[in-house]
Structures are given as C-alpha cells and as structure tokens.
Scaffold this motif. Structure first.
Motif, short mmCIF file in Angstrom:
data_model
loop_
_atom_site.label_atom_id
_atom_site.label_comp_id
_atom_site.label_asym_id
_atom_site.label_seq_id
_atom_site.Cartn_x
_atom_site.Cartn_y
_atom_site.Cartn_z
N LEU A 73 0.82 -1.21 0.00
CA LEU A 73 0.00 0.00 0.00
C LEU A 73 0.86 1.26 0.00
CD1 LEU A 73 -2.82 -1.01 2.55
CD2 LEU A 73 -3.06 -0.76 0.07
N LEU A 74 2.00 1.16 0.67
CA LEU A 74 2.89 2.32 0.74
C LEU A 74 3.78 2.42 -0.50
CD1 LEU A 74 3.83 2.09 4.51
CD2 LEU A 74 2.91 4.13 3.40
N ASP A 75 3.60 1.47 -1.41
CA ASP A 75 4.39 1.47 -2.63
C ASP A 75 5.88 1.26 -2.35
OD1 ASP A 75 4.74 1.53 -5.37
OD2 ASP A 75 5.07 3.71 -5.41
N TYR A 76 6.14 0.60 -1.25
CA TYR A 76 7.53 0.21 -0.96
C TYR A 76 7.82 -1.07 -1.73
CZ TYR A 76 11.36 -1.75 1.95
OH TYR A 76 12.52 -2.32 2.40
N LEU A 77 6.87 -1.96 -1.79
CA LEU A 77 6.98 -3.16 -2.62
C LEU A 77 6.18 -2.95 -3.90
CD1 LEU A 77 6.57 -6.36 -0.41
CD2 LEU A 77 8.61 -5.45 -1.52
N PRO A 78 6.70 -3.46 -5.03
CA PRO A 78 5.94 -3.34 -6.27
C PRO A 78 4.80 -4.36 -6.34
CG PRO A 78 8.00 -4.49 -6.67
CD PRO A 78 8.00 -4.10 -5.22
N ALA A 79 3.77 -4.02 -7.11
CA ALA A 79 2.63 -4.92 -7.27
C ALA A 79 3.05 -6.22 -7.97
CB ALA A 79 1.54 -4.22 -8.09
N ASN A 80 4.06 -6.12 -8.78
CA ASN A 80 4.56 -7.28 -9.52
C ASN A 80 5.40 -8.19 -8.61
OD1 ASN A 80 5.91 -9.05 -11.19
ND2 ASN A 80 6.16 -7.53 -12.84
N ALA A 81 4.90 -9.39 -8.38
CA ALA A 81 5.55 -10.29 -7.43
C ALA A 81 6.96 -10.68 -7.86
CB ALA A 81 4.70 -11.54 -7.25
N ASP A 82 7.16 -10.81 -9.17
CA ASP A 82 8.49 -11.20 -9.66
C ASP A 82 9.59 -10.22 -9.25
OD1 ASP A 82 7.50 -13.38 -10.84
OD2 ASP A 82 7.44 -12.58 -12.89
N ARG A 83 9.21 -8.98 -9.13
CA ARG A 83 10.24 -7.97 -8.86
C ARG A 83 10.45 -7.72 -7.37
NH1 ARG A 83 8.34 -3.04 -10.68
NH2 ARG A 83 10.32 -2.24 -9.90
N ARG A 84 9.60 -8.31 -6.57
CA ARG A 84 9.57 -7.92 -5.16
C ARG A 84 10.87 -8.17 -4.39
NH1 ARG A 84 3.82 -9.87 -3.71
NH2 ARG A 84 3.05 -8.61 -5.44
N ASN A 85 11.38 -9.39 -4.50
CA ASN A 85 12.58 -9.69 -3.73
C ASN A 85 13.77 -8.82 -4.15
OD1 ASN A 85 11.51 -11.55 -2.01
ND2 ASN A 85 11.96 -13.31 -3.34
N GLN A 86 13.82 -8.62 -5.44
CA GLN A 86 14.90 -7.80 -5.98
C GLN A 86 14.82 -6.38 -5.41
OE1 GLN A 86 14.49 -7.61 -10.22
NE2 GLN A 86 16.08 -6.02 -10.37
N VAL A 87 13.61 -5.83 -5.44
CA VAL A 87 13.42 -4.47 -4.93
C VAL A 87 13.75 -4.39 -3.44
CG1 VAL A 87 11.67 -2.73 -4.37
CG2 VAL A 87 11.73 -3.76 -6.65
N LEU A 88 13.27 -5.39 -2.72
CA LEU A 88 13.50 -5.40 -1.28
C LEU A 88 15.00 -5.43 -0.97
CD1 LEU A 88 11.31 -5.27 0.82
CD2 LEU A 88 11.34 -7.76 1.00
N ASP A 89 15.72 -6.33 -1.66
CA ASP A 89 17.17 -6.42 -1.44
C ASP A 89 17.85 -5.09 -1.76
OD1 ASP A 89 16.84 -9.00 -0.73
OD2 ASP A 89 17.57 -9.88 -2.62
N ARG A 90 17.46 -4.53 -2.88
CA ARG A 90 18.12 -3.30 -3.31
C ARG A 90 17.85 -2.16 -2.32
NH1 ARG A 90 16.21 0.64 -6.36
NH2 ARG A 90 14.44 -0.58 -7.11
N LYS A 91 16.57 -2.04 -1.90
CA LYS A 91 16.20 -0.96 -0.99
C LYS A 91 16.91 -1.12 0.36
CE LYS A 91 13.20 1.77 -2.99
NZ LYS A 91 13.52 3.21 -3.13
N ARG A 92 16.96 -2.34 0.83
CA ARG A 92 17.61 -2.56 2.13
C ARG A 92 19.10 -2.24 2.03
NH1 ARG A 92 14.31 -8.18 3.50
NH2 ARG A 92 12.46 -7.16 4.36
N GLU A 93 19.70 -2.64 0.91
CA GLU A 93 21.13 -2.32 0.72
C GLU A 93 21.34 -0.83 0.63
OE1 GLU A 93 22.93 -4.48 -2.60
OE2 GLU A 93 22.21 -6.31 -1.61
N GLU A 94 20.46 -0.20 -0.13
CA GLU A 94 20.58 1.24 -0.32
C GLU A 94 20.52 1.96 1.03
OE1 GLU A 94 17.99 4.78 -2.31
OE2 GLU A 94 17.76 2.81 -3.23
#
Lengths: 241, 348
Positions: free
Chosen positions: B63-84
């Motif tokens: 809902l906060l648009d921290y995770l993308p709606a697209n499930a395939d991209r989610r882990n990648q985004v999460l890893d990248r954001k946490r690293e960032e």
C-alpha cells in the motif's frame, strides 16, 4: 505563600461561579480569587513536564514521552490571603516548528524559562527564549536551572546563571524536579510576583468592558494585564474555502 | 528491565474482528496478495476495512508502494532498498560530530533526546539496539529531508512499523519478544523497512513538518470548520469556553492520532489511511472530527480546563475494533458529504 487546600474559605463577593472545575489534587478548586496562566518554556529535555507534574501532582517520571502539542495542569495556592489558581502550560521544546505558539502564549501572565544545568547549550538558548517571550509581551519571568541533583555533571555554574538573570533583571532559581528541590519555591515565587504586579496595578488599569473572551484568565479579577487576550480567538473566524 | 505492564505492550495483532466477516475478507485478501501482479484497487478496497494481522506487514509494504505490485520484482526491490538504506548509515550516521553541520548536530541531539522517550514504558523500546536503530532511521530521514528535518513526533510515527516488522520477522507478538534475542540481521531488515515505509508515509504529509507546520495549521482549521458545520452546539461550546482547536488537535495531527489510542487500535486506523486512494490527510481530518464529536455530550458538560484535560487523555483504553470501525465509517460518511462540497462548510 504556601500550597493550600483550604480554598473553600469565605468567598470574596466578586468571585464568579465556575461549576465544573475539578482538580486532581484537591477539592473545591472552583473557588479562587485569581486564575493565572503560566507557561513553561525552554529547550527540549530540560525537564519542563516533570517540573509541572512535580508541582501539580507531586510526581516525577523517568519514562515520560516527549511533549507534543500543549498540556496543562493546575494547582491552587494562597498568597497574601488570596486564593490563586495556577494553570501551568507545558509544550514541546523544539520550538521552531511549533504551529501553536500563539495559542500557547495567549493570556499567559508568567513564564518559567527552564534550562538544564548539565547542558550548556540549553543555557545559551535562554537569550533566544527570552526574545520569543518578549515578542508575546513582557511577563513575569523566572529562570529555572533544573536537574540540580546531577551534581557531577554540572556544566552551568550557579554564578553564571545568576549573573545572566541579574543582567536581564529576572529572578533565578535552581531546582531538581527529581528530588523535589525548590520546585515549590520556583512556582510560588512567580505566582506571588504576578500577584504583586496585579495588586500594584489595581485601580489603574481596570476595564469593566472586558468581553467574555477573557473568560479563562484572570477570571474573577477584572484586572487587565498588559497582554490580556481580548483578541486572537475571535479574530480567526474566516470563512471556509 | 521494566515489567510489561502498560497498555502499549498490547500487540498490534491481538485481535481481528472487522465489520464484515473477517475470515472471508482474510481469504480474499490472501488471494489478492498471491496474484502475480497484485490488483491494487482490490487490495485497497479490502484493506480499508482492516487488515488481518498476519497479512498486515506485506500489505502495508504494498500500500505504501515500498513493494511493487509485480511479485516477480519484489525480492529484488526489497534487497536493493535494504542495501541502499544500509549504505547510507556509514555516510550519514556513523560520522564524527565534526563532520556534521550545525543543523545536522541539532537534529542529531534532538533525536538522542527523543529516542529514549519513545514508547518509554515498552520494554522493546528500552533496548539499546532497538533505540540505535530508531535513532538511525530518524536521523537519516531528517538529513535527507532538509525542508523539514527531524521534528518531534516523527519518532512516534516510526513505532508502528518497527513493531509490525519485528512481529513479522520474529513470528511472535511484540510482548512475547525478548529484545535481547533479536538477531542482528533481523533488526537490520526491520530498520531498513521501517525507514522506507516511514519515508513513504511522510512523503504525503511533509508540510506537516516544515517551518511553522503549515499542513497541520490547515488541518486544524479544517477540523474547526467541519465541527462548526457538523456539531454546532459543540462548536459553540468550545468557542464560548475559549478552547482553541490547536489546544487539543495539534497532537492528533502531528502524530496521526497515535497518542490518542492504544497501539493496536491506531494500527487499525492506519490500515484505512494507507488504503486511501486520495492523500490520507484528507480522511484524517474527518476521523478527528468524528472522534471529537463522539464525545460531544460529555465535552459540552465540561469547562475549558476539564475539556482540555479530557482531550489530552481521551478514554480510549477500553475501546475495541468495532468502535474504530464505527469511527471510520462516520468519517467516511462525512467526507463523502462535505469534501467535494465546500459550500456545505461555509454557513451554518
């Protein structure tokens, strides 16, 4: 002057009835001669909220939240035979963002300007706080060096603060809200100063036409102190978008 | 260590009894969340009525648009954001004071004062590592948002995220988590997620925290106009007693009602806020109006002083989720009535 719960003694004739006022610490607080609004100001974390709770409830809390917005508590004391109800206001110390400054100062007749004797910066900021106070009118002010119990971390000497207070012609006291040292004295000092100011002004600034906007301060006294809040609340009535 | 006696120890997820059949909604929500591309409109709709505790963490991220709606991209985004986020810590936080500007030092000191005073009666927030994590989140947010910097109260806003993500990671209710047993990699994840979710939350309300807090001023004004329209007797009583809306509603605006309710109820309110399509600050004012008017009769029997003391410490400890549902429905109704018809607010 002392804390007093014998406030149900004979009422002076000009006392207005206020039916719903209650208090945490004593009964019959609806009987008083004067209601004084006093504000606590000073940097964040100097102990304003604990000074308030010590004076009004004789409590101190090591795990209190930071104050957001405004809070207040009251206590009734007697001074020269007059019953004074002190309404003490407390707010956040991170002053520069506050959207509520005017609502906070409006109607105040005194201020406790608090710093922390272990943090020099809070003392250095007194000048800034004084300026803010003066912008809202000149009031009875007392400078309060709090946390005097933390002896081994003192960073602002008593002399230094005394010198500052004298230079500005303001009273000064050191307190410990934790140990309840001088807290009573700090508040009663300012309350009796306000009372003296009012007594001295009596007869010269009486204004019989005070509108009801004045209801919350100096309730029964009819005495106008220089910054009485006749306006403000009434002015803001704009129309909607 | 402090005994967990306070109401704040109540876990976010203790109960779950939203208005429509909770199991059915939970199932629906689960199904929506499992789609390869989450239907955000559907997710918002279902979340508006309250999110089941076990689904809340991921739903909030979406809902906060921290995770993308697209499930395939989610882990990648999460890893990248946490690293960032992790990369910002040595750059901004772990530096010597001499490398901080005056403004940065002021923010740093203010945060050091406020962190130990954040949910101080909760064991979790007395833990050194948790406090450090919170301090880093707040400081880095403050540094990267110089228009406002850190403002007191933002520390409160971070706490629902910390609690929620810790519960998710530890798979336990908050009161059952011994802070000393939290693995450092868990806390690192929780901290990063808290940072990004807080950032997203604040993105929509930054003018609440810029100089003179114009967003809050506007909301307080709007609240007073609403109450004037909705409950004239209460409004008149407040005016007559000289109560300024700033006296009691500033905190409601500054901390999004967090201080007015026990944590598990605030969290429920936030479900709805985060599910809003429009900026949630709009609905928030109506929720504040519904909350104030809920106490109308009681308030009208009180004078200035008793009203303010009452509103500073409203009797919500015994409230349940159904009452929150009623509050939110009332707010929704008023919002539909008044929000797009400002003329309704103009005269009484």
């Amino acid at each position: 002057m002392s804390g007093d719960d014998a406030s149900d003694s004979t009422s002076p004739p000009n006392r207005r009835a206020t039916t719903h006022i209650k208090t945490h610490i004593m009964k019959s607080e609806d009987e008083y001669d004067y209601l004084f609004k006093v504000v606590l100001i000073g940097d964040s974390g100097v102990g304003k909220s604990n000074l308030l709770s010590r004076f009004t409830r004789n409590e101190f809390s090591l795990d209190s939240k930071s104050t957001i917005g405004v809070e207040f508590a009251t206590r009734t004391v007697t001074c020269d035979g007059k019953i004074i109800k002190a309404q003490i206001w407390d707010t956040a110390g991170q002053e520069k963002y506050r959207a509520i400054t005017s609502a906070y100062y409006r109607g105040a007749v005194g201020a406790l300007l608090v710093y922390d004797i272990t943090r020099p910066q809070t003392f250095e900021h007194l000048e800034r706080w004084l300026q803010e106070l003066l912008n809202h009118s000149d009031k009875n002010i007392i400078i309060v060096g709090n946390k005097s119990d933390i002896v081994n971390m003192r960073a602002v000497s008593t002399d230094q603060a005394k010198e500052f207070a004298e230079r500005h012609n303001i009273s000064f006291i050191e307190t410990s809200a934790l140990e309840a040292t001088n807290v009573e004295l700090a508040f009663t000092n300012i309350l009796s100063n306000i009372h003296s100011t009012i007594s001295a002004n009596k007869g010269t600034t009486i204004d019989e036409d005070i509108p009801s906007a004045d209801d919350n301060v100096g309730k029964s006294s009819k005495i106008v102190i220089s910054d009485q809040p006749m306006m403000g609340a009434k002015q803001k009535d704009g129309c909607a978008c | 260590m402090l005994a967990p006696t306070h109401e704040e120890e109540e876990a976010i997820s203790t109960t779950s009894t939203p208005s429509s059949p909770p199991d059915l909604r939970a199932q629906k929500l689960k199904r929506v969340l499992q789609e390869p591309i989450v239907d955000m409109a559907q997710l918002r709709k279902l979340s508006w009525q309250g999110i089941p505790p076990e689904l809340r963490a991921n739903t909030w991220r979406l809902l906060l648009d921290y995770l993308p709606a697209n499930a395939d991209r989610r882990n990648q985004v999460l890893d990248r954001k946490r690293e960032e986020y992790s990369a910002t810590i040595p750059r901004y936080f772990d530096v010597d004071d001499t490398h901080r500007t005056n403004e940065e030092q002021t923010i740093y000191k203010q945060i050091q004062l406020d962190v130990p005073r954040t949910l101080p009666t909760m064991t979790l927030f007395q833990n050194q590592d948790v406090q450090q994590a919170l301090a880093r989140v707040l400081y880095i947010w403050g540094i990267r948002h110089p228009a406002s910097g850190y403002v007191q109260g933002i520390n409160d806003l971070a706490t629902p995220f910390i609690i929620l993500f810790l519960q998710e990671n530890m798979n336990k209710e908050i009161r059952q988590i011994d802070p000393s047993t939290i693995p450092s990699e868990v806390l690192t994840r929780v901290e990063a997620d808290t940072y990004w979710c807080l950032t997203k939350l604040l993105d929509g309300i930054q003018d609440n925290y810029t100089f003179a807090q114009p967003g809050i001023q506007r909301m307080m004004f709007k609240l007073s106009e609403l109450v004037k329209r909705i409950d004239a007797p209460l409004y008149d009583h407040l005016k007559q007693q000289e109560v300024d809306f700033a006296h009691f509603s500033f905190t409601w605006m500054n901390c999004l009602l967090l201080r007015a309710f026990p944590m598990h109820l605030s969290t429920r309110i936030w479900d709805t806020y985060l599910a809003e399509v429009e900026p949630f600050s709009i609905l928030h004012v109506y929720v504040c109006a519904a909350f104030l008017c809920h106490f109308s009769a009681e308030l009208r029997s009180k004078d200035f002083q008793d009203m303010l003391m009452f509103l500073n410490n409203p009797p919500t400890q015994s409230w349940n989720l159904q009452q929150i549902d009623v509050l939110l429905s009332q707010a929704y109704l008023w919002k539909s009535l008044y929000e797009n018809s400002p003329k309704h607010l103009n005269h009484r």
